[in-house]
Design an enzyme around this catalytic site. Structure first.
Site, short mmCIF file in Angstrom:
data_model
loop_
_atom_site.label_atom_id
_atom_site.label_comp_id
_atom_site.label_asym_id
_atom_site.label_seq_id
_atom_site.Cartn_x
_atom_site.Cartn_y
_atom_site.Cartn_z
N GLU A 137 0.84 -1.19 0.00
CA GLU A 137 0.00 0.00 0.00
C GLU A 137 0.88 1.25 0.00
O GLU A 137 2.00 1.23 0.52
CB GLU A 137 -0.89 0.04 1.25
N LYS B 108 2.43 4.52 1.31
CA LYS B 108 2.66 5.08 2.66
C LYS B 108 2.52 6.59 2.55
O LYS B 108 3.42 7.28 2.08
CB LYS B 108 4.05 4.70 3.19
N GLU C 282 -4.92 7.56 7.16
CA GLU C 282 -3.98 8.67 7.18
C GLU C 282 -4.67 9.90 6.60
O GLU C 282 -5.16 9.88 5.47
CB GLU C 282 -2.75 8.32 6.34
N PHE D 287 -6.96 2.47 5.30
CA PHE D 287 -6.27 1.21 4.99
C PHE D 287 -6.64 0.07 5.94
O PHE D 287 -6.18 -1.06 5.75
CB PHE D 287 -4.75 1.39 4.97
N ARG E 128 4.67 -3.37 16.93
CA ARG E 128 5.48 -3.20 15.73
C ARG E 128 6.01 -4.59 15.38
O ARG E 128 6.81 -5.15 16.11
CB ARG E 128 6.64 -2.23 15.99
N LYS F 257 7.54 -1.37 6.41
CA LYS F 257 7.58 -0.16 5.58
C LYS F 257 8.84 -0.13 4.72
O LYS F 257 9.91 -0.59 5.12
CB LYS F 257 7.48 1.10 6.44
#
Length: 588
Positions: free
Chosen positions: A248, A250, A300, A341, A418, A424
């Protein structure tokens, strides 16, 4: 429960920086509480309620000075002089109370409940006469407690308790006091979905362990958002995810949770701060876009140019944050698109244990895209060429890079975690670190020459999750515009500390200590071994830590992050190892 027990505990805590000792003191204090437990936990946090409720006493240092003048019959100017000398409003209150012996002989000892109730009354009073009501309430507390009581109460009122513990340490103490360490991971997961330590403490003491462990997303209660690990190449990511992955865009925006129940909409930042009032256009559009009884979405919020559709960088959205006036005008000038997302809850059903692929399918069928709400662009592929092309397009479209999402059956939404379910991939800076890092400011050095009159450099630190401390990793003096440079003393003024903050681990002595509060994004050349910095000290090499070489400010203040959300010591260690691995491969 007498408030003096809290004061005694805080005094003991001020004499140590060892996490185990701090935890032991808290455990003893928590076990002493009765019906005051929830109030006690909030006061230990230096708050009146969970962050997402946004409850503050609305008493500034200036108002405290006025109240101290009234209760002590000392002129405001003299109180202000004491404040200038001590630099801490709590210490001022203690000194004045001790000198004037203000405590009333007729008042009974303060209780935790009375203190919390009084502070809540301060926070909720409004309208004409509210300032006087707050001062009167403070005077009442000043007359009822000891000088030490008043010092800590004053610090709680002004949001500057700073006893050297974070929520993580308080949660550890709650678990030890009312549960068992073997359930730590499950209880921490519950806290990440329901970040209310007072509530969790009460439930655990009542023996409701199972209900705590089973906590999931709750509408109108913000959670700690899921985070991504980092790798530097498409091949590494595809291999790590066994070829089962989606990629996706960022986006360079503000992480935003959207909670909807019937016609009510609330927005929260990644720090669990409510931002509903700052985005009336998003709230209005959400009511028109989503036709459900309840839903929780993750996305976001990104500002864009209304004429060209071009995405603006993160900094532009700061013009909307914290604003109370002309919001309609700003909404037109700086419109927002929320790129969604993820979805973690819908119509009473918890989706956090639903695999990512199914969550995305539900999200895609939930709404029709419009100017305010769009799906995050994505592809599902394991082909390096296809993914690289998509990555380049993301950069061209104004994004930071890509986020890979695991398509495995166990790709659940893990709040606050995380992990390798999300990875990422950001722009590869040649001859630089391959990702930006977010560091917490813990000190400042006075400038010389052209920088005389302001700070010439800042001391930055990583967050050590294991020890709940901040470890220095670099001195930052590059990347500032003149305007930003000369505004630094004002930006950090309320966080200046006369002494090294308890949670800061440093062998470097800056000109000014700064309490860990502000996070900034930097880029650097590489990670190197350092004999002076304390980040990962003794882990890679004996008697040495790690540091960032040639750090440079990117211009991005991470106001959406708490200090505990900054780059961790462990992440720096992993980046250093990856850097060494890459250099070895290049040489061979």
């Amino acid at each position: 429960m007498k408030f003096s027990l809290v004061t005694d505990a805080f005094e003991k805590m001020s004499k140590t920086t060892k996490r185990t000792e701090l935890t032991e003191i808290l455990v003893e204090l928590l076990k002493s509480a009765d019906e005051d437990l929830q109030s006690l936990v909030y006061l230990i946090e230096g708050k009146l309620a969970p962050d997402y409720q946004g409850i503050e006493t609305q008493m500034s240092d200036k108002l405290i000075i006025k109240a101290l003048s009234i209760v002590s019959n000392i002129p405001e100017e003299a109180v202000s002089e004491t404040y200038s000398k001590l630099g801490d409003i709590g210490s001022v209150a203690r000194e004045i109370a001790a000198k004037k012996n203000m405590r009333s002989l007729v008042n009974e000892d303060l209780t935790v409940k009375y203190v919390h109730d009084t502070l809540m009354r301060m926070a909720k009073t409004s309208g004409s006469g509210s300032t006087k009501a707050r001062i009167d309430a403070y005077v009442d507390l000043a007359l009822s407690g000891t000088p030490a009581d008043l010092m800590y109460i004053t610090r709680i009122i002004t949001g500057k308790l700073r006893i050297g513990v974070s929520d993580a340490t308080i949660l550890d103490a709650i678990i030890l006091a009312f549960s068992d360490e073997k359930y730590s991971e499950e209880i921490e997961n519950a806290y990440n979905f329901h970040p209310d330590l007072g509530y969790i403490a009460v439930q655990l003491r009542l023996g409701n362990l199972e209900s705590v462990i089973n906590m999931g997303p709750t509408p109108m209660v913000p959670f700690k958002v899921m985070l991504a690990e980092r790798l530097r190449s498409v091949d590494e990511i595809v291999q790590k995810m066994n070829g089962k992955c989606a990629f996706e865009y960022k986006y360079d925006g503000m992480r935003t949770e959207i909670h909807i129940v019937d016609e009510k909409v609330r927005l929260f930042s990644r720090g669990n701060e409510e931002t509903t009032g700052q985005f009336p256009d998003i709230v209005k559009s959400a009511k028109e876009t989503f036709h459900v009884s309840s839903v929780i979405l993750d996305g976001e919020a990104v500002p864009y140019n209304p004429e060209t559709g071009e995405l603006y960088p993160f900094q532009v959205i700061s013009q909307r944050r914290g604003r109370k006036y002309d919001l309609d005008k700003v909404s037109n000038e700086i419109p927002i698109t929320v790129f969604l997302f993820d979805i973690v809850y819908i119509n009473g059903k918890d989706l956090s244990k639903t695999p990512y692929a199914e969550r995305r399918r539900i999200l895609e069928g939930l709404f029709k895209e419009n100017d305010n709400f769009k799906l995050a662009k994505r592809i599902v592929s394991s082909d390096t060429g296809t993914i690289t092309k998509f990555f380049n397009q993301a950069i061209e479209d104004g994004c930071e890079g890509l986020v890979a999402k695991s398509m495995a059956d166990d790709s659940y939404y893990k709040a606050g975690a995380r992990g390798w379910l999300w990875i990422k991939l950001k722009r590869d800076y040649q001859a630089q670190l391959w990702d930006t890092i977010d560091l917490t400011v813990v000190g400042a050095f006075m400038g010389h020459g052209r920088r005389s009159g302001t700070y010439g450099a800042l001391l930055l630190a990583t967050y050590n999750e294991k020890n709940d401390t901040f470890e220095t990793v670099c001195k930052l003096g590059s990347g500032f515009t003149d305007d930003v440079l000369f505004s630094l003393p004002k930006r950090f003024a309320e966080f200046v500390s006369k002494e090294k903050p308890a949670r800061v681990v440093s062998t470097i002595e800056p000109d000014v200590w700064i309490y860990p509060s502000i996070v900034m994004e930097i880029i650097g050349a590489e990670i190197t071994i350092s004999p002076v910095h304390t980040c990962a000290f003794g882990i890679i090499e004996k008697d040495a830590g790690l540091s960032i070489r040639f750090p440079r400010f990117t211009g991005k203040w991470r106001d959406d992050k708490k200090p505990e959300d900054s780059t961790t010591t462990q992440e720096i260690i992993e980046m250093y190892k990856e850097q060494k691995k890459t250099l070895t491969e290049e040489k061979s």
